[in-house]
Design an enzyme around this catalytic site. Sequence first.
Site, PDB file in Angstrom:
ATOM      1  N   HIS A  64     -16.579  -0.142  37.230  1.00  0.00           N
ATOM      2  CA  HIS A  64     -17.661   0.973  38.427  1.00  0.00           C
ATOM      3  C   HIS A  64     -18.775   1.169  38.452  1.00  0.00           C
ATOM      4  O   HIS A  64     -19.194   0.944  39.378  1.00  0.00           O
ATOM      5  CB  HIS A  64     -17.230   2.563  37.394  1.00  0.00           C
ATOM      6  CG  HIS A  64     -15.636   3.073  37.463  1.00  0.00           C
ATOM      7  ND1 HIS A  64     -15.312   3.089  36.253  1.00  0.00           N
ATOM      8  CD2 HIS A  64     -14.320   2.637  38.094  1.00  0.00           C
ATOM      9  CE1 HIS A  64     -13.689   3.445  36.253  1.00  0.00           C
ATOM     10  NE2 HIS A  64     -13.258   3.393  37.756  1.00  0.00           N
TER      11      HIS A  64
ATOM     12  N   ARG B 166      -9.675  -2.973  44.053  1.00  0.00           N
ATOM     13  CA  ARG B 166      -9.680  -4.823  42.938  1.00  0.00           C
ATOM     14  C   ARG B 166      -8.597  -6.127  43.424  1.00  0.00           C
ATOM     15  O   ARG B 166      -8.777  -6.955  43.537  1.00  0.00           O
ATOM     16  CB  ARG B 166      -9.032  -4.195  41.634  1.00  0.00           C
ATOM     17  CG  ARG B 166     -10.192  -3.263  40.890  1.00  0.00           C
ATOM     18  CD  ARG B 166      -9.299  -2.387  39.889  1.00  0.00           C
ATOM     19  NE  ARG B 166      -8.624  -1.168  40.254  1.00  0.00           N
ATOM     20  CZ  ARG B 166      -7.979  -0.523  39.592  1.00  0.00           C
ATOM     21  NH1 ARG B 166      -7.836  -0.838  38.716  1.00  0.00           N
ATOM     22  NH2 ARG B 166      -6.904   0.031  40.204  1.00  0.00           N
TER      23      ARG B 166
ATOM     24  N   SER C 179      -9.575   2.034  33.368  1.00  0.00           N
ATOM     25  CA  SER C 179      -9.997   2.375  32.551  1.00  0.00           C
ATOM     26  C   SER C 179      -8.821   3.175  31.848  1.00  0.00           C
ATOM     27  O   SER C 179      -9.368   2.979  30.158  1.00  0.00           O
ATOM     28  CB  SER C 179     -10.328   4.084  32.976  1.00  0.00           C
ATOM     29  OG  SER C 179     -11.697   4.378  34.131  1.00  0.00           O
TER      30      SER C 179
HETATM   31  N1  COA Z   1     -13.794  -0.858  38.019  1.00  0.00           N
HETATM   32  C1  COA Z   1     -12.254  -0.821  36.942  1.00  0.00           C
HETATM   33  N2  COA Z   1     -11.656   0.544  37.327  1.00  0.00           N
HETATM   34  C2  COA Z   1     -11.384   0.696  38.503  1.00  0.00           C
HETATM   35  C3  COA Z   1     -11.777   0.381  39.511  1.00  0.00           C
HETATM   36  C4  COA Z   1     -13.788  -0.085  39.109  1.00  0.00           C
HETATM   37  N3  COA Z   1     -14.517  -0.998  40.403  1.00  0.00           N
HETATM   38  N4  COA Z   1     -12.227   1.164  40.663  1.00  0.00           N
HETATM   39  C5  COA Z   1     -10.797   1.179  40.492  1.00  0.00           C
HETATM   40  N5  COA Z   1     -10.650   1.240  38.979  1.00  0.00           N
HETATM   41  C6  COA Z   1      -9.479   1.776  38.051  1.00  0.00           C
HETATM   42  C7  COA Z   1      -9.720   3.503  37.921  1.00  0.00           C
HETATM   43  O1  COA Z   1     -10.478   3.667  36.031  1.00  0.00           O
HETATM   44  C8  COA Z   1      -9.190   4.372  37.610  1.00  0.00           C
HETATM   45  O2  COA Z   1      -7.881   3.813  36.329  1.00  0.00           O
HETATM   46  P1  COA Z   1      -7.391   4.569  35.660  1.00  0.00           P
HETATM   47  O3  COA Z   1      -6.146   5.121  36.442  1.00  0.00           O
HETATM   48  O4  COA Z   1      -6.785   3.565  34.650  1.00  0.00           O
HETATM   49  O5  COA Z   1      -7.796   6.012  35.408  1.00  0.00           O
HETATM   50  C9  COA Z   1      -7.885   2.923  38.990  1.00  0.00           C
HETATM   51  O6  COA Z   1      -8.093   2.439  38.962  1.00  0.00           O
HETATM   52  C10 COA Z   1      -8.166   4.169  39.841  1.00  0.00           C
HETATM   53  O7  COA Z   1      -6.899   5.103  39.505  1.00  0.00           O
HETATM   54  P2  COA Z   1      -7.588   6.421  41.102  1.00  0.00           P
HETATM   55  O8  COA Z   1      -6.105   7.013  40.593  1.00  0.00           O
HETATM   56  O9  COA Z   1      -7.496   5.560  42.369  1.00  0.00           O
HETATM   57  O10 COA Z   1      -8.607   6.960  41.286  1.00  0.00           O
HETATM   58  P3  COA Z   1      -9.774   7.584  39.979  1.00  0.00           P
HETATM   59  O11 COA Z   1      -9.084   8.308  38.955  1.00  0.00           O
HETATM   60  O12 COA Z   1     -10.610   7.462  39.970  1.00  0.00           O
HETATM   61  O13 COA Z   1     -10.403   9.182  41.180  1.00  0.00           O
HETATM   62  C11 COA Z   1     -10.471  10.040  42.987  1.00  0.00           C
HETATM   63  C12 COA Z   1      -8.985   9.637  42.323  1.00  0.00           C
HETATM   64  C13 COA Z   1     -10.410  11.816  41.901  1.00  0.00           C
HETATM   65  C14 COA Z   1     -10.363   9.580  43.861  1.00  0.00           C
HETATM   66  C15 COA Z   1      -8.490  11.553  43.793  1.00  0.00           C
HETATM   67  O14 COA Z   1      -7.654  11.990  43.146  1.00  0.00           O
HETATM   68  C16 COA Z   1      -9.712  12.795  44.992  1.00  0.00           C
HETATM   69  O15 COA Z   1     -10.036  12.431  45.309  1.00  0.00           O
HETATM   70  N6  COA Z   1      -9.098  13.423  44.110  1.00  0.00           N
HETATM   71  C17 COA Z   1      -9.902  15.142  44.461  1.00  0.00           C
HETATM   72  C18 COA Z   1      -8.268  16.126  45.690  1.00  0.00           C
HETATM   73  C19 COA Z   1      -7.899  15.556  46.846  1.00  0.00           C
HETATM   74  O16 COA Z   1      -8.948  15.122  47.605  1.00  0.00           O
HETATM   75  N7  COA Z   1      -7.336  14.660  47.021  1.00  0.00           N
HETATM   76  C20 COA Z   1      -6.403  14.121  48.495  1.00  0.00           C
HETATM   77  C21 COA Z   1      -7.087  12.979  48.432  1.00  0.00           C
HETATM   78  S1  COA Z   1      -6.513  12.555  50.388  1.00  0.00           S
END
Ligand code: COA
Length: 161
Positions: A17, A90, A128
């Site tokens: 991140h 990723r 994560s």
């Molecule tokens: N390095 C390390 N890990 C990474 C990464 C990076 N560069 N990029 C992504 N990841 C990991 C994250 O840690 C996460 O791991 P986890 O599943 O073990 O927690 C995973 O990859 C990504 O998960 P994801 O579900 O894609 O994203 P998020 O949990 O980080 O965030 C939101 C998602 C909050 C952005 C999304 O749910 C959201 O926008 N919610 C608001 C409601 C909304 O508007 N919904 C409609 C969307 S159209």
Amino acid sequence: MPTAIYPGTFDPVTNGHLDIIQRATSIFDTVVVAVAEDSGKDTLFSLEERLEILREVTSSLKGVYVESFSGLLIKYVKKKGADAIVRGLRAVSDFEYEMQMAMMNKKMAEDIETVFFFTSTEYSFLSSSVVKQVASLGGCVKGLVPSYVEKKLKEKYNFLK
Ligand code: COA
């Protein structure tokens, strides 16, 4: 003065991140790391803890701010007057989900772009969840998360034992 929002759960923030945050600052003057209050995931760290950790590990980065948001991401992005949403890719497996989210957000707000950064190869396997699993079983997560996060994970898992 372009501003980007980098949303996520950050439970906890990893070096992957941070790599995205740092690279986003080379394009955007302001990068707001937006921690989702409810991303539908059961989190190990509370919202307050995730915010505190992120603020600590980004404190030396110019133009980076940490906030929380609830509800629809796009509403928050609009409210902030931001220009773009930043996401990291990723692997190919991230693509479909990310495309769906980007297109849905575009449908709701045509003037907001989603900008993707390819995660550096050394972090392309990282999430994560994998960090938490390794740490919970006493494995070493050095180099995968900032040392501050390493410490917080140790505290959390010792406390939970
Ligand atoms: N390095 C390390 N890990 C990474 C990464 C990076 N560069 N990029 C992504 N990841 C990991 C994250 O840690 C996460 O791991 P986890 O599943 O073990 O927690 C995973 O990859 C990504 O998960 P994801 O579900 O894609 O994203 P998020 O949990 O980080 O965030 C939101 C998602 C909050 C952005 C999304 O749910 C959201 O926008 N919610 C608001 C409601 C909304 O508007 N919904 C409609 C969307 S159209």
